[in-house]
Design a protein around this motif. Sequence first.
Motif, PDB file in Angstrom:
ATOM      1  N   ASN A 128      -8.715  -4.388  -6.509  1.00 25.71           N
ATOM      2  CA  ASN A 128      -8.341  -3.072  -6.005  1.00 25.71           C
ATOM      3  C   ASN A 128      -8.989  -1.962  -6.809  1.00 25.71           C
ATOM      4  O   ASN A 128      -9.389  -0.934  -6.264  1.00 25.71           O
ATOM      5  CB  ASN A 128      -6.814  -2.922  -6.007  1.00 25.71           C
ATOM      6  N   SER A 129      -9.126  -2.164  -8.112  1.00 29.85           N
ATOM      7  CA  SER A 129      -9.754  -1.158  -8.964  1.00 29.85           C
ATOM      8  C   SER A 129     -11.226  -0.963  -8.609  1.00 29.85           C
ATOM      9  O   SER A 129     -11.734   0.159  -8.637  1.00 29.85           O
ATOM     10  CB  SER A 129      -9.624  -1.574 -10.435  1.00 29.85           C
ATOM     11  N   GLN A 166      -2.520  -8.071  -0.016  1.00 32.51           N
ATOM     12  CA  GLN A 166      -3.120  -6.913  -0.684  1.00 32.51           C
ATOM     13  C   GLN A 166      -4.109  -6.191   0.232  1.00 32.51           C
ATOM     14  O   GLN A 166      -4.881  -5.358  -0.228  1.00 32.51           O
ATOM     15  CB  GLN A 166      -3.854  -7.379  -1.947  1.00 32.51           C
ATOM     16  N   ASP A 167      -4.110  -6.540   1.532  1.00 26.68           N
ATOM     17  CA  ASP A 167      -5.040  -5.957   2.518  1.00 26.68           C
ATOM     18  C   ASP A 167      -6.491  -6.244   2.164  1.00 26.68           C
ATOM     19  O   ASP A 167      -7.385  -5.417   2.401  1.00 26.68           O
ATOM     20  CB  ASP A 167      -4.826  -4.445   2.650  1.00 26.68           C
ATOM     21  N   ILE A 168      -6.745  -7.410   1.592  1.00 29.53           N
ATOM     22  CA  ILE A 168      -8.101  -7.854   1.282  1.00 29.53           C
ATOM     23  C   ILE A 168      -8.466  -8.963   2.250  1.00 29.53           C
ATOM     24  O   ILE A 168      -7.734  -9.962   2.373  1.00 29.53           O
ATOM     25  CB  ILE A 168      -8.200  -8.352  -0.178  1.00 29.53           C
TER      26      ILE A 168
END
Length: 556
Positions: free
Chosen positions: A464-465, A501-503
């Motif tokens: 995410n970062s 995580q919406d990945i």
Amino acid sequence: MFDSAVPGFGTCVEKAKLDPRALLIALGQASYEWCLETDRLAWSAGAARVLGVHDESAIASGKAFAGLIDLDTPGGRHEAMIQGVSAGPVEGVPYCLRYAYRPHGTGKKRWIEDRGRWFAGPDGRPANARGLVRVVAECADDETGALRGPTGGILDHAFASSLAKACESGRQAGLFLVSIKGLGRIHAEFGPVVADAVSAQVMRGLRAVLRIGDSLASVADGKFALVLSGCGAQDLCQAAERLHRAVGKVRIEAGQGKIDPSVSIGGVHITPASVDAGTALHAAQCALDRCERETPGGFAAFAEDDARIAAAGAAQRLAAALNEERIFLAFEPVLRARQAGPALFRARAFIRDEAGAAPLQPAHLTPDCDRALARRFALRLVDLAGAVLSRHPGVEVMLPLPVVVEPPRRSGNAYERLNIELGETLARADLHNNGRYCRAILSSGARLAISGFGGGHLSFADLNSLGVGHVTLNGTLVETAGQVAQGRYALRRLIEAATSQDIGVGAEWVDDETIARQLIGWGCDRLLGMVAGPLRLDLPRPRGAGRQTPMTLTGT
């Protein structure tokens, strides 16, 4: 759509309307159940069409089907499947075979991939086998299908899996790279047909000395890789002599006379659980380079100094290829499992050698090159991908890079259809640089993805970062999930964690429908491997809007 870009699976259908038999035919596969006691082979509907036979009686029994298998294929299908490993009646023992056969006993030869499990009866002896078959390639003449064309052997997942298991199993083995001496000269003097015949006959000679548990693959025209199980360090020379003797029996009739091919061999001892597949291949290549340099036609075992010398040679070859513009991209189809979108391909980079013959994967060179040269190579790949996307507005490309670079500026919106894939370790290294290059990738309009995911180098917080939108699971994880219940559980939890995580999650080395069903049910949205199609050198000509409909499989 695109002409033969991706297998057409039609539009989404509801579970109640999906016909599994029609799905198998659409995938170009046929399922079977083989009763070893009665020798009866029961096939799914449409198997005759998939296998190219006119009369279903030709494949109605194991004996009848074996009669179509090419005589040059060593051993029997039964012997290759049943390797003396005990199996319970529930879990069975997995197998994955590749062999040549002729649908009518004559005519064109086809290569078949046969994957499944055999199961034991109450007495512990093999009772039946269940599996899937698909036609991998078809030959225009009598030569080995795996050697035809410049991409032969590149995607040999069965061999890659065998090598990985040898490195992880705790049992010693020997890895050998075998290269035909003077194949370029043979090609120039006698022509490509004779050169292909030499490669095919040498491969047959090598295959003839393999034992159960050994593996062989063609990695380029005239170059082969072998894993010999149970081969200790003291056995390397003796094994190499056995390979030399096998090749020494090969004789090729040419118009100008006979050809007696010879080979150079590089070998490395794989010690129990101390080396990974990539390191072992690199070491074998280093040994082969020294053999070709010092004792052509002989044998060299890996030595520590080989790596340093090979690094200089790898850098020189890559630099020459860049200067002479011999880098090119091939394309691996990717199936969308959920949402429709542009036809999707993963680009793979290769180098044409000076004679324009077999390509070499630059991925084997870049680890040995200095960072400046590797960055130059990566920028060239981005430039090639951008040019492809500009020519094909209906195509989306996934591009793995060997190092992290900032994409050069380009007019237009081609980068919006570019997914730049970084390995976990590369992305992890950029974290210490505050994600500078990853931010540059996103600011160029391209999307950021991680390839070979699952090694534990990056957490979801790290993803995410960095702004990662998609990950592709390591093929070894997919292979393990198809064989071990614990592996399936771990893989499912990894996919579910990523999707929460919406990945987006993709998977490579997906070679059969059963694994495809499971992965899609768990949340995967992209599939690479046999279910998607073989590697191709050129993208298809666009026709219409170029939209790829999603592949929908039911069940988990």
